[in-house]
Motif scaffolding. Structure first.
Motif, mmCIF file in Angstrom:
data_model
loop_
_atom_site.group_PDB
_atom_site.id
_atom_site.type_symbol
_atom_site.label_atom_id
_atom_site.label_comp_id
_atom_site.label_asym_id
_atom_site.label_seq_id
_atom_site.Cartn_x
_atom_site.Cartn_y
_atom_site.Cartn_z
ATOM 1 N N ASP A 112 0.829 -1.209 0.000
ATOM 2 C CA ASP A 112 0.000 0.000 0.000
ATOM 3 C C ASP A 112 0.864 1.260 0.000
ATOM 4 O OD1 ASP A 112 -2.338 -1.318 -0.122
ATOM 5 O OD2 ASP A 112 -2.972 -0.942 1.928
ATOM 6 N N THR A 113 1.936 1.226 0.780
ATOM 7 C CA THR A 113 2.841 2.376 0.855
ATOM 8 C C THR A 113 3.525 2.616 -0.491
ATOM 9 O OG1 THR A 113 3.272 1.912 3.184
ATOM 10 C CG2 THR A 113 4.840 3.338 2.065
ATOM 11 N N LEU A 114 3.991 1.534 -1.131
ATOM 12 C CA LEU A 114 4.747 1.667 -2.372
ATOM 13 C C LEU A 114 3.870 2.072 -3.548
ATOM 14 C CD1 LEU A 114 7.149 -1.400 -2.123
ATOM 15 C CD2 LEU A 114 7.680 0.995 -1.722
ATOM 16 N N ARG A 115 2.582 1.755 -3.487
ATOM 17 C CA ARG A 115 1.704 2.161 -4.593
ATOM 18 C C ARG A 115 1.674 3.674 -4.755
ATOM 19 N NH1 ARG A 115 -1.355 -2.465 -2.931
ATOM 20 N NH2 ARG A 115 -1.526 -3.949 -4.659
ATOM 21 N N SER A 116 1.806 4.390 -3.651
ATOM 22 C CA SER A 116 1.784 5.849 -3.715
ATOM 23 C C SER A 116 3.183 6.435 -3.876
ATOM 24 C CB SER A 116 1.121 6.432 -2.458
ATOM 25 O OG SER A 116 1.803 5.995 -1.295
ATOM 26 N N THR A 117 4.200 5.742 -3.343
ATOM 27 C CA THR A 117 5.584 6.225 -3.449
ATOM 28 C C THR A 117 6.476 5.034 -3.747
ATOM 29 O OG1 THR A 117 5.013 7.777 -1.674
ATOM 30 C CG2 THR A 117 7.307 7.712 -2.357
ATOM 31 N N ILE A 118 6.617 4.688 -5.033
ATOM 32 C CA ILE A 118 7.223 3.419 -5.422
ATOM 33 C C ILE A 118 8.712 3.361 -5.122
ATOM 34 C CG2 ILE A 118 7.894 4.010 -7.799
ATOM 35 C CD1 ILE A 118 6.018 0.811 -6.747
ATOM 36 N N ASP A 119 9.386 4.515 -4.998
ATOM 37 C CA ASP A 119 10.843 4.525 -4.842
ATOM 38 C C ASP A 119 11.310 4.632 -3.394
ATOM 39 O OD1 ASP A 119 11.324 4.357 -7.603
ATOM 40 O OD2 ASP A 119 10.927 6.492 -7.826
ATOM 41 N N LYS A 120 10.447 4.335 -2.427
ATOM 42 C CA LYS A 120 10.862 4.439 -1.025
ATOM 43 C C LYS A 120 12.028 3.501 -0.716
ATOM 44 C CE LYS A 120 7.158 6.309 1.755
ATOM 45 N NZ LYS A 120 6.404 6.156 2.993
ATOM 46 N N SER A 121 12.961 3.999 0.075
ATOM 47 C CA SER A 121 14.125 3.193 0.455
ATOM 48 C C SER A 121 13.754 2.229 1.580
ATOM 49 C CB SER A 121 15.258 4.107 0.922
ATOM 50 O OG SER A 121 14.901 4.715 2.166
ATOM 51 N N MET A 122 14.666 1.287 1.846
ATOM 52 C CA MET A 122 14.439 0.324 2.924
ATOM 53 C C MET A 122 14.262 1.025 4.267
ATOM 54 S SD MET A 122 14.457 -2.482 1.381
ATOM 55 C CE MET A 122 14.219 -1.843 -0.246
ATOM 56 N N ASN A 123 15.125 2.006 4.527
ATOM 57 C CA ASN A 123 15.062 2.681 5.824
ATOM 58 C C ASN A 123 13.797 3.524 5.969
ATOM 59 O OD1 ASN A 123 17.442 1.651 6.934
ATOM 60 N ND2 ASN A 123 18.692 3.163 5.869
ATOM 61 N N GLU A 124 13.318 4.101 4.863
ATOM 62 C CA GLU A 124 12.046 4.836 4.919
ATOM 63 C C GLU A 124 10.892 3.894 5.223
ATOM 64 O OE1 GLU A 124 12.497 8.620 1.915
ATOM 65 O OE2 GLU A 124 12.373 6.621 1.023
ATOM 66 N N ILE A 125 10.910 2.712 4.611
ATOM 67 C CA ILE A 125 9.875 1.708 4.880
ATOM 68 C C ILE A 125 9.917 1.294 6.346
ATOM 69 C CG2 ILE A 125 9.202 -0.690 4.423
ATOM 70 C CD1 ILE A 125 10.106 -0.212 1.510
ATOM 71 N N ARG A 126 11.117 1.068 6.866
ATOM 72 C CA ARG A 126 11.262 0.658 8.270
ATOM 73 C C ARG A 126 10.729 1.735 9.211
ATOM 74 N NH1 ARG A 126 17.285 -0.329 9.059
ATOM 75 N NH2 ARG A 126 16.649 -1.113 11.099
#
Length: 287
Positions: free
Chosen positions: A92-106
């Motif tokens: 769900d997060t990546l659908r809006s911001t596909i280029d998020k880094s690992m640390n941003e996801i964490r």
């Protein structure tokens, strides 16, 4: 109101993580979903029904959002924060911001759901989430050719098959030549379009293409065009055996049959056997 049962279940799942409780289904099918808190005696429950025979929409008809838990009961919910349960949230997060880094996801998971992931866990779950977003394996073919008309430079192109199984040109460029720098420029621009989609590239064994692909897309998922491999292999056979007497057991046809046996196995054991036979036939060709 929810568009279908899958969307409802996913939303319910994320809600439970955010509010740190676990639930179980009393009914769970395409027409009706009833869930209640797993803690015995807790009144939390939710019910959703299909709104009609010819619709996939679900409407929540009953919802009691109150929990009655003691400290010991709350220990039950800890398993909801397993790393392998987070890929739907990451998707769900990546659908809006596909280029998020690992640390941003964490950071997002910790801030919004109080879920802590290591870098490796986030990387694996991001891969699952991207697979859910993008679907099947994406295979593209790249090649270059010299131009002989008015323009004397080199055409680089990438294509794939469309839904009608016809070749579809995706991108092309005219450059000075098939050199690493030009291929890298072309593929870097193409990657800006494909972004996070994992691409499998098929190409011949041109050194410039091999170097550029490894630099831009990595080297582990890709494939060589078998026709080019076979032509190079055949030329190598002729070079090795030039001036030697041919026999029925040592012919180009026999060598190519051994190469087919190497190229087409579906299992590693079959491949190893085929390679061993090719080495026995001619170690130089095997190399």
């Amino acid at each position: 109101m929810f568009t279908n049962t899958v969307t409802f279940r996913q939303t319910l799942y994320k809600y439970s993580i955010r509010h740190k409780f676990s639930y179980k289904f009393k009914k769970n099918n395409t027409k009706k979903v009833i869930a209640k808190c797993k803690v015995e005696g807790c009144p939390w429950n939710i019910t959703a029904y299909l709104i009609g025979k010819h619709s996939d929409f679900l409407r929540v008809t009953r919802f009691n959002g109150e929990h009655i838990h003691n400290a010991q009961d709350k220990l039950i919910v800890s398993y909801w924060t397993r790393a392998n349960s987070t890929s739907p949230i990451i998707a769900d997060t990546l659908r809006s911001t596909i280029d998020k880094s690992m640390n941003e996801i964490r950071r997002d998971l910790y801030r919004e759901y109080d879920v802590r992931l290591t870098y490796g866990q986030a990387y694996r779950e991001r891969g699952k989430a991207l697979q859910d977003i993008h679907g099947c394996r994406h295979i593209l073919y790249i090649d270059g050719c010299f131009l002989n008309g008015l323009y004397k430079e080199t055409l680089l192109a990438t294509s794939t098959y469309d839904v009608d199984n016809d070749l579809f040109l995706l991108a092309y460029a005219i450059v000075s030549g098939e050199i690493v720098e030009d291929w890298s420029w072309f593929l870097r621009n193409f990657k800006d379009i494909t972004r996070s989609i994992e691409i499998t590239l098929g190409f011949d064994r041109h050194n410039a293409i091999i170097g550029a692909v490894q630099a831009i897309f990595g080297g582990e998922r890709h494939a060589y065009c078998y026709r080019h491999v076979k032509e190079n292999f055949s030329a190598k056979y002729v070079k090795i055996n030039r001036g030697q007497r041919r026999t029925s057991g040592n012919s180009k046809e026999a060598a190519l049959k051994l190469l087919d046996a190497v190229a087409y196995p579906r299992h590693e054991e079959e491949f190893n056997i085929a390679m061993r036979n090719l080495r026995l036939f001619n170690p130089q060709l095997a190399q």
